[in-house]
Scaffold this motif. Sequence first.
Motif, PDB file in Angstrom:
ATOM      1  N   HIS A 141     -18.712  26.293  16.188  1.00 23.10           N
ATOM      2  CA  HIS A 141     -17.557  25.401  16.228  1.00 23.10           C
ATOM      3  C   HIS A 141     -17.035  25.329  17.653  1.00 23.10           C
ATOM      4  CE1 HIS A 141     -17.734  26.590  12.004  1.00 23.10           C
ATOM      5  NE2 HIS A 141     -17.168  25.426  11.761  1.00 23.10           N
ATOM      6  N   ARG A 142     -16.394  24.223  17.977  1.00 21.84           N
ATOM      7  CA  ARG A 142     -15.747  24.033  19.277  1.00 21.84           C
ATOM      8  C   ARG A 142     -14.395  23.376  19.044  1.00 21.84           C
ATOM      9  NH1 ARG A 142     -19.222  24.570  24.202  1.00 21.84           N
ATOM     10  NH2 ARG A 142     -20.856  25.870  23.345  1.00 21.84           N
ATOM     11  N   THR A 143     -13.432  23.731  19.868  1.00 17.37           N
ATOM     12  CA  THR A 143     -12.125  23.090  19.828  1.00 17.37           C
ATOM     13  C   THR A 143     -12.182  21.835  20.677  1.00 17.37           C
ATOM     14  OG1 THR A 143     -11.001  25.209  19.536  1.00 17.37           O
ATOM     15  CG2 THR A 143      -9.667  23.372  20.349  1.00 17.37           C
ATOM     16  N   LEU A 144     -11.906  20.698  20.081  1.00 17.78           N
ATOM     17  CA  LEU A 144     -11.909  19.420  20.784  1.00 17.78           C
ATOM     18  C   LEU A 144     -10.561  19.250  21.474  1.00 17.78           C
ATOM     19  CD1 LEU A 144     -13.402  16.710  21.265  1.00 17.78           C
ATOM     20  CD2 LEU A 144     -12.264  15.870  19.193  1.00 17.78           C
ATOM     21  N   ILE A 145     -10.601  18.959  22.776  1.00 20.82           N
ATOM     22  CA  ILE A 145      -9.349  18.779  23.510  1.00 20.82           C
ATOM     23  C   ILE A 145      -9.231  17.354  24.031  1.00 20.82           C
ATOM     24  CG2 ILE A 145      -9.158  21.205  24.159  1.00 20.82           C
ATOM     25  CD1 ILE A 145     -10.096  20.346  27.005  1.00 20.82           C
ATOM     26  N   ASP A 146      -7.984  16.931  24.196  1.00 24.25           N
ATOM     27  CA  ASP A 146      -7.721  15.596  24.744  1.00 24.25           C
ATOM     28  C   ASP A 146      -7.539  15.689  26.254  1.00 24.25           C
ATOM     29  OD1 ASP A 146      -5.117  16.568  25.176  1.00 24.25           O
ATOM     30  OD2 ASP A 146      -4.222  15.340  23.597  1.00 24.25           O
ATOM     31  N   SER A 147      -7.167  14.584  26.869  1.00 20.50           N
ATOM     32  CA  SER A 147      -7.023  14.545  28.325  1.00 20.50           C
ATOM     33  C   SER A 147      -5.921  15.461  28.833  1.00 20.50           C
ATOM     34  CB  SER A 147      -6.748  13.111  28.796  1.00 20.50           C
ATOM     35  OG  SER A 147      -7.914  12.349  28.670  1.00 20.50           O
ATOM     36  N   GLY A 148      -4.961  15.779  27.982  1.00 22.32           N
ATOM     37  CA  GLY A 148      -3.892  16.691  28.376  1.00 22.32           C
ATOM     38  C   GLY A 148      -4.233  18.149  28.137  1.00 22.32           C
ATOM     39  N   GLY A 149      -5.462  18.417  27.684  1.00 24.04           N
ATOM     40  CA  GLY A 149      -5.870  19.792  27.419  1.00 24.04           C
ATOM     41  C   GLY A 149      -5.381  20.328  26.089  1.00 24.04           C
ATOM     42  N   ARG A 150      -4.824  19.448  25.248  1.00 24.38           N
ATOM     43  CA  ARG A 150      -4.318  19.863  23.943  1.00 24.38           C
ATOM     44  C   ARG A 150      -5.437  19.860  22.910  1.00 24.38           C
ATOM     45  NH1 ARG A 150      -0.701  16.440  26.271  1.00 24.38           N
ATOM     46  NH2 ARG A 150      -1.737  14.652  25.344  1.00 24.38           N
ATOM     47  N   ALA A 151      -5.456  20.874  22.057  1.00 26.37           N
ATOM     48  CA  ALA A 151      -6.424  20.930  20.954  1.00 26.37           C
ATOM     49  C   ALA A 151      -6.058  19.849  19.946  1.00 26.37           C
ATOM     50  CB  ALA A 151      -6.392  22.305  20.303  1.00 26.37           C
TER      51      ALA A 151
ATOM     52  N   VAL B  37     -14.238  25.538  24.091  1.00 27.94           N
ATOM     53  CA  VAL B  37     -13.690  24.182  24.190  1.00 27.94           C
ATOM     54  C   VAL B  37     -14.803  23.147  24.269  1.00 27.94           C
ATOM     55  CG1 VAL B  37     -12.415  22.645  25.750  1.00 27.94           C
ATOM     56  CG2 VAL B  37     -11.519  24.915  25.218  1.00 27.94           C
ATOM     57  N   CYS B  38     -14.580  22.028  23.631  1.00 24.75           N
ATOM     58  CA  CYS B  38     -15.436  20.848  23.763  1.00 24.75           C
ATOM     59  C   CYS B  38     -14.609  19.813  24.509  1.00 24.75           C
ATOM     60  CB  CYS B  38     -15.850  20.306  22.393  1.00 24.75           C
ATOM     61  SG  CYS B  38     -16.797  18.777  22.501  1.00 24.75           S
ATOM     62  N   ASP B  39     -14.987  19.565  25.751  1.00 22.46           N
ATOM     63  CA  ASP B  39     -14.267  18.582  26.562  1.00 22.46           C
ATOM     64  C   ASP B  39     -15.218  17.429  26.862  1.00 22.46           C
ATOM     65  OD1 ASP B  39     -15.858  20.155  28.186  1.00 22.46           O
ATOM     66  OD2 ASP B  39     -14.374  20.417  29.746  1.00 22.46           O
ATOM     67  N   LEU B  40     -15.041  16.362  26.150  1.00 16.65           N
ATOM     68  CA  LEU B  40     -15.916  15.200  26.274  1.00 16.65           C
ATOM     69  C   LEU B  40     -15.531  14.389  27.507  1.00 16.65           C
ATOM     70  CD1 LEU B  40     -15.872  14.091  22.539  1.00 16.65           C
ATOM     71  CD2 LEU B  40     -17.683  15.343  23.719  1.00 16.65           C
ATOM     72  N   GLY B  41     -16.456  14.200  28.422  1.00 13.19           N
ATOM     73  CA  GLY B  41     -16.170  13.428  29.618  1.00 13.19           C
ATOM     74  C   GLY B  41     -15.095  14.096  30.465  1.00 13.19           C
ATOM     75  N   TYR B  42     -14.624  13.339  31.437  1.00 14.74           N
ATOM     76  CA  TYR B  42     -13.556  13.827  32.298  1.00 14.74           C
ATOM     77  C   TYR B  42     -12.219  13.360  31.752  1.00 14.74           C
ATOM     78  CZ  TYR B  42     -17.270  14.903  35.561  1.00 14.74           C
ATOM     79  OH  TYR B  42     -18.396  15.420  36.139  1.00 14.74           O
ATOM     80  N   PRO B  43     -11.126  14.122  32.002  1.00 18.15           N
ATOM     81  CA  PRO B  43      -9.814  13.686  31.522  1.00 18.15           C
ATOM     82  C   PRO B  43      -9.495  12.271  31.999  1.00 18.15           C
ATOM     83  CG  PRO B  43      -9.686  15.911  32.422  1.00 18.15           C
ATOM     84  CD  PRO B  43     -11.060  15.384  32.748  1.00 18.15           C
ATOM     85  N   GLY B  44      -8.887  11.502  31.119  1.00 16.47           N
ATOM     86  CA  GLY B  44      -8.540  10.119  31.442  1.00 16.47           C
ATOM     87  C   GLY B  44      -9.047   9.183  30.367  1.00 16.47           C
ATOM     88  N   PRO B  45      -9.180   7.918  30.698  1.00 16.22           N
ATOM     89  CA  PRO B  45      -9.555   6.909  29.701  1.00 16.22           C
ATOM     90  C   PRO B  45     -10.872   7.195  28.984  1.00 16.22           C
ATOM     91  CG  PRO B  45      -8.775   5.848  31.697  1.00 16.22           C
ATOM     92  CD  PRO B  45      -8.867   7.319  31.992  1.00 16.22           C
ATOM     93  N   LEU B  46     -11.868   7.699  29.703  1.00 17.10           N
ATOM     94  CA  LEU B  46     -13.147   7.985  29.063  1.00 17.10           C
ATOM     95  C   LEU B  46     -12.976   9.055  27.984  1.00 17.10           C
ATOM     96  CD1 LEU B  46     -16.204   7.823  28.693  1.00 17.10           C
ATOM     97  CD2 LEU B  46     -16.428   9.484  30.563  1.00 17.10           C
TER      98      LEU B  46
END
Length: 117
Positions: free
Chosen positions: A53-63, A8-17
């Motif tokens: 490769h990395r799976t990019l996820i959003d703040s909800g943890g969705r790919a 997983v690629c999780d950019l920043g912390y979940p939320g607006p950032l």
Amino acid sequence: MPNEGYRVCDLGYPGPLRDRLVAAVLRGEKTATSSLLAEWEQEEDPLPESGGHRTLIDSGGRAVGVIEIRSADVIRLGDADLRLAIAEGEGFGSVAQWRVGAPGVSEGERNETAPFP
């Protein structure tokens, strides 16, 4: 979107950032990211490798996408250049702006050797 078994690629912390960073990736504006080596070492996480490769996820943890890693370089903060600042896709117009505004960078620059809590 299937995960394809990528890390997983999780950019920043979940939320607006994270929402802002993910949107910039999906628009093609964010083509680079940076983090402190100390964070990778503390988490005992292997550094990304070129061609991976990395799976990019959003703040909800969705790919929401899959990113290709074209290069992964370890550099000193003092060696960061304008190309990196611009490729971060956050509107930085100078390295000085990047140093102040990039999450984690200003803290690491003050004490590059200190472990993060």
